[in-house]
Design an enzyme around this catalytic site. Sequence first.
Site, PDB file in Angstrom:
ATOM      1  N   ARG A 196       2.782  -3.652  -7.297  1.00 43.61           N
ATOM      2  CA  ARG A 196       3.030  -3.494  -8.732  1.00 43.61           C
ATOM      3  C   ARG A 196       2.026  -4.297  -9.557  1.00 43.61           C
ATOM      4  O   ARG A 196       1.615  -3.862 -10.635  1.00 43.61           O
ATOM      5  CB  ARG A 196       4.474  -3.881  -9.049  1.00 43.61           C
ATOM      6  CG  ARG A 196       5.439  -2.836  -8.528  1.00 43.61           C
ATOM      7  CD  ARG A 196       6.902  -3.216  -8.632  1.00 43.61           C
ATOM      8  NE  ARG A 196       7.727  -2.076  -8.242  1.00 43.61           N
ATOM      9  CZ  ARG A 196       9.033  -2.123  -8.041  1.00 43.61           C
ATOM     10  NH1 ARG A 196       9.688  -3.280  -8.193  1.00 43.61           N
ATOM     11  NH2 ARG A 196       9.710  -1.043  -7.673  1.00 43.61           N
ATOM     12  N   TYR A 221       3.428   5.194 -11.217  1.00 45.48           N
ATOM     13  CA  TYR A 221       3.265   4.605  -9.880  1.00 45.48           C
ATOM     14  C   TYR A 221       4.218   3.432  -9.614  1.00 45.48           C
ATOM     15  O   TYR A 221       4.542   2.666 -10.513  1.00 45.48           O
ATOM     16  CB  TYR A 221       1.843   4.076  -9.722  1.00 45.48           C
ATOM     17  CG  TYR A 221       0.837   5.026  -9.116  1.00 45.48           C
ATOM     18  CD1 TYR A 221       1.215   6.093  -8.314  1.00 45.48           C
ATOM     19  CD2 TYR A 221      -0.521   4.829  -9.327  1.00 45.48           C
ATOM     20  CE1 TYR A 221       0.280   6.941  -7.756  1.00 45.48           C
ATOM     21  CE2 TYR A 221      -1.474   5.678  -8.771  1.00 45.48           C
ATOM     22  CZ  TYR A 221      -1.058   6.726  -7.981  1.00 45.48           C
ATOM     23  OH  TYR A 221      -1.990   7.558  -7.429  1.00 45.48           O
ATOM     24  N   GLU A 222       4.593   3.295  -8.330  1.00 45.86           N
ATOM     25  CA  GLU A 222       5.323   2.119  -7.819  1.00 45.86           C
ATOM     26  C   GLU A 222       6.579   1.779  -8.613  1.00 45.86           C
ATOM     27  O   GLU A 222       6.867   0.628  -8.909  1.00 45.86           O
ATOM     28  CB  GLU A 222       4.394   0.897  -7.779  1.00 45.86           C
ATOM     29  CG  GLU A 222       3.188   1.055  -6.885  1.00 45.86           C
ATOM     30  CD  GLU A 222       3.546   1.285  -5.428  1.00 45.86           C
ATOM     31  OE1 GLU A 222       4.686   0.983  -5.030  1.00 45.86           O
ATOM     32  OE2 GLU A 222       2.682   1.780  -4.680  1.00 45.86           O
ATOM     33  N   GLY A 223       7.351   2.809  -8.950  1.00 43.36           N
ATOM     34  CA  GLY A 223       8.537   2.618  -9.771  1.00 43.36           C
ATOM     35  C   GLY A 223       8.169   2.817 -11.221  1.00 43.36           C
ATOM     36  O   GLY A 223       7.385   2.041 -11.785  1.00 43.36           O
ATOM     37  N   MET A 279       1.790   4.375   2.461  1.00 43.31           N
ATOM     38  CA  MET A 279       3.232   4.184   2.326  1.00 43.31           C
ATOM     39  C   MET A 279       3.874   5.560   2.216  1.00 43.31           C
ATOM     40  O   MET A 279       3.492   6.346   1.346  1.00 43.31           O
ATOM     41  CB  MET A 279       3.576   3.367   1.084  1.00 43.31           C
ATOM     42  CG  MET A 279       3.095   1.940   1.113  1.00 43.31           C
ATOM     43  SD  MET A 279       3.786   0.983  -0.273  1.00 43.31           S
ATOM     44  CE  MET A 279       3.064   1.834  -1.679  1.00 43.31           C
TER      45      MET A 279
END
Length: 593
Positions: A294, A435-437, A161
Amino acid sequence: MNYQAPVNELRFALHVHGKLDEVLALPASDGLDTDTVDAVLEEAARFAEQVLAPTNRTGDLNGAKLIGGKVESHPDLAGAYHEYCDAGWAGLRAPAEYDGQGLPAVVAAACEEMWCAANLAFSLLPMLTLGAIEAIFNHASDEQKQAYLPKMSQGVWSGTMNLTEPQAGTDLGQVAAKAVPKDNGAYAVSGQKVFITWGEQEITENIVHLVLARLPDAAPGVKGISLFIVPKYLVNADGSLGGRNAAHVVGLEHKLGIHASPTCVMQFEEAEGYLVGEAGKGLAYMFTMMNHARLGVGIEGHAVAERAYQNALAYAKERVQSRELGSENHAPATIIHHPDVRRMLLVQKATLAAQRALYMQAAAAIDKAHGLEDPLARKQAAQTLDYLIPIVKAWCTDNGVVLTNLAIQVYGGMGYVEETGVAQYMRDVRITPIYEGTNGVQALDLIGRKTAANGGAVPLAMLEAGKTVAAQLAQSQPALADALQQAIILAERSVADIVAQMSGQPALAAAASNAYLQQMGCTLGAIAEARAYLAAADALAGKAQAPLGEAFYQAQQHTAKVYFAYVLPQVNTFAEQVHHGGEALLAMPLDAY
């Protein structure tokens, strides 16, 4: 010590919290039964213990290196990856029609816990590939699916990503990468992306980059972002690899942990890319994979803490120091006999059990949201999933840091020494709340779109179900049931507070958002532990099958009691912070910091 996969804990959680029987009854699970699931778990455990776990320390000591424009990984890691693919693990939850296994998310989640615990840095490579597979499967053209998904599902090609840029982190509306149309129907993609996990490596034959970029006439902000497939090597019409694309790594980040995983600065210089779906919908397409991503990060934080706990437990059983208080034996005892060491170990064990329960619930909700035939039931499962995801991601990763820290404390000074290995877990797990927000973003998502947007209906329904569990628990454990009821009442008040604050004082709600997320994670964890206690009681009373043995179910009940005694009381602090803690925070002038 080496990692020992908690297979029985996973089996128990799959049935009690992951509702495995209900998931196996879904049309998508046709042909799959509990015996097959057990066999998958056993083999995944063997692979995690014997193949992946030994590479964890090797990868940490011999991290990824950028040499001559190529990223070099330790041979042990590459060997483990090829064994992973040969065994079919790469496509565990990839679509069956594109050479994946197509197993339920809840079964895959159990396997992913073992692989993340065995080697977190390694696990990021297949996890990101599965995320890219999901985005392509849901939004790309049939031609694109045929060109990329089979090789990715087999693990022959990996996926990444590419969202973040130097000036655009969480605020992806600032993405500046450009995509200019070419005469052949493709696009010339240019720009720099940072923090790209496994963005370059020589382990797989090709890397399929998913890149967010803007067309020349794109609208500003998030509505002008499109998604492009940009392969490392171009793919010929017959599926063979063509020339090298202009997508190159120009630097590796020097990180606190996960050293074996290359975190890359990627430069795209008019690299050939292919538009996925419609222009301007790139961010929406990327968010298709966010629930799984998430959930995966929540499992990562949990899994590393599980391995740290195992190490701390083993050390506590071996380390001899001081006599046992209250014992007539004055000889030095192993430290597991000391009450404070037992406190630290059992807080880890109890919290891990609750975390495993919540991530299993979320994974089961994925399966039901996609597989149930009744539209209303699918919608309810999707709403449950949406509410649980930020909690699983943030609560499990925040706890991952806290629990791993406790594991180090059990070791005392030896925990601070790299050679014992537990320090690596702290360095590795620290990335998971980011990570991921970041977890602050998860908390804002929880108070806004997941609570206030529906007037609190979704969390209140989950809490109402918890009252039923408390009523059942009251028949045998009235004190535990009362504690759960009181926690639920506090949680209901916090839901009402957040809904009210968001409508008139959103900054106040934002100030309370972290406390609200922690409170809900802790409360839902207690409901889950109450369910575990009741399931164990049924097994011990002969009302349900008891394949895991009497001692196991008794341990489940003891674990639930520890959770209620040492973890659940935190909700009182969190509830007070939600109720009026934000006022003090917002009243502080910025120049007084």
